[in-house]
Design a protein around this motif. Structure first.
Motif, short mmCIF file in Angstrom:
data_model
loop_
_atom_site.label_atom_id
_atom_site.label_comp_id
_atom_site.label_asym_id
_atom_site.label_seq_id
_atom_site.Cartn_x
_atom_site.Cartn_y
_atom_site.Cartn_z
N LEU A 17 59.78 3.48 -3.85
CA LEU A 17 60.43 4.28 -4.88
C LEU A 17 59.87 5.69 -4.94
N LEU A 18 58.55 5.82 -4.83
CA LEU A 18 57.95 7.15 -4.85
C LEU A 18 58.46 7.99 -3.68
N SER A 19 58.58 7.36 -2.53
CA SER A 19 59.04 8.08 -1.35
C SER A 19 60.52 8.45 -1.45
N ALA A 20 61.34 7.48 -1.87
CA ALA A 20 62.79 7.69 -1.87
C ALA A 20 63.27 8.56 -3.02
N LEU A 21 62.70 8.37 -4.22
CA LEU A 21 63.20 9.06 -5.40
C LEU A 21 62.38 10.29 -5.77
N ALA A 22 61.06 10.18 -5.66
CA ALA A 22 60.20 11.32 -6.00
C ALA A 22 59.75 12.09 -4.77
N HIS A 23 60.16 11.62 -3.59
CA HIS A 23 59.84 12.30 -2.33
C HIS A 23 58.33 12.46 -2.14
N GLU A 24 57.59 11.41 -2.50
CA GLU A 24 56.14 11.40 -2.36
C GLU A 24 55.74 10.20 -1.52
N PRO A 25 55.59 10.37 -0.20
CA PRO A 25 55.24 9.23 0.66
C PRO A 25 53.77 8.85 0.61
#
Length: 280
Positions: free
Chosen positions: A230-238
């Protein structure tokens, strides 16, 4: 790329909603309450170009303290005491000292007082959203150095040590190459950047760097196999927590001390880090 407050909160809210939907997680969140135990993390990093005098240098990192109603003041005070108990040579602060109210910028001066080692800070997205000048002013009045796309050199253990401070990526204020300007290659140095994705820009320099960051709270409500996606997909934080290798850059993502958006943490205990630097 700069992201706005809505995108950030959307990612965090999605994580919270997913957590509430999983059996037993709501109960776990209730048990965690507003004051989960603070954890001291000890990490060792091999740093290219580190001067022999700095082999074993101790750097305490505090991040995301979020002075305000969502973070118990006792936890912030415990974090300050834990950092001092490490007896560090240097303390670094990697952003987000407030939550979202201007009055919190003034409260930073009392809440974050008492760090005993030389202290260097950068600002985070919540600081920029709220009142960056007032937040920086409170830190400077405490005797802490605040960097924005610049670097400073301190004398530690009798030799020069450079701290590079990059502005916040999330709000479009990161200028990593400006921050590195004048920080000589091959010398003792570390980079501070609130946003972990700053490492994607730093790697373009081709230089081996150690970057300490925060911002993600380790997910704050951390659901294995879900929160990172979710962080990667929605907040763009991998880069959610811990150590990553981004090209030649070693990136360490601190889970932070305080809370944002919600008052609870699950599987993401607040953290004070002691980074011990070792020569390559």
């Amino acid at each position: 790329m700069a992201l706005d407050r809505r995108a950030f909160l959307k990612g965090l809210a999605a994580t919270v909603a997913a957590g509430a939907a999983l059996p037993g997680l709501a109960e776990a969140a209730t048990r965690a309450g507003e004051d989960p135990p603070l954890q001291g993390e000890r990490r060792t990093f091999t740093v290219a170009g580190l001067h022999p005098a700095h082999d074993g240098l101790r750097v305490a990192q505090l991040s995301d303290l979020h002075v305000g109603p969502r973070t118990p003041p006792e936890r912030i005070r415990a974090a300050i005491e834990a950092a001092n108990a490490f007896r560090p040579d240097l303390v670094v602060l990697t952003g987000d000292y407030v939550c979202n109210q201007r009055r919190e910028a003034g409260e930073v001066r009392e809440a974050l007082a008492g760090l005993e080692a030389p202290t260097v800070a950068v600002l985070g997205n919540h600081d920029y959203w709220t009142d960056p000048r007032a937040v920086a002013r409170s830190l400077v009045r405490l005797g802490y150095d605040v960097l924005e796309n610049e670097n400073t050199t301190l004398t530690l253990r009798g030799e020069p040590f450079t701290v590079v401070g990059v502005g916040d990526l999330f709000t479009g204020n990161a200028r990593p190459f400006a921050a590195l300007r004048g920080a000589r290659r091959g010398g003792s140095r570390i980079v501070l950047a609130h946003g972990p994705k700053t490492a994607d820009l730093l790697k373009l320099s081709g230089e081996p760097l150690l970057c300490l960051s925060g911002h993600t709270h380790g997910g704050q409500i951390n659901i294995p196999g879900v929160t990172r996606v979710l962080l990667s997909a929605l907040a763009h934080e991998p880069y959610d927590r811990g150590l990553f290798h981004v090209g030649p850059v070693q990136l360490y993502v601190n889970r932070g001390v305080g809370n944002a958006a919600v008052r609870v943490r699950v599987n993401a205990a607040p953290e004070v880090t002691l980074a011990t630097l070792r020569a390559a």
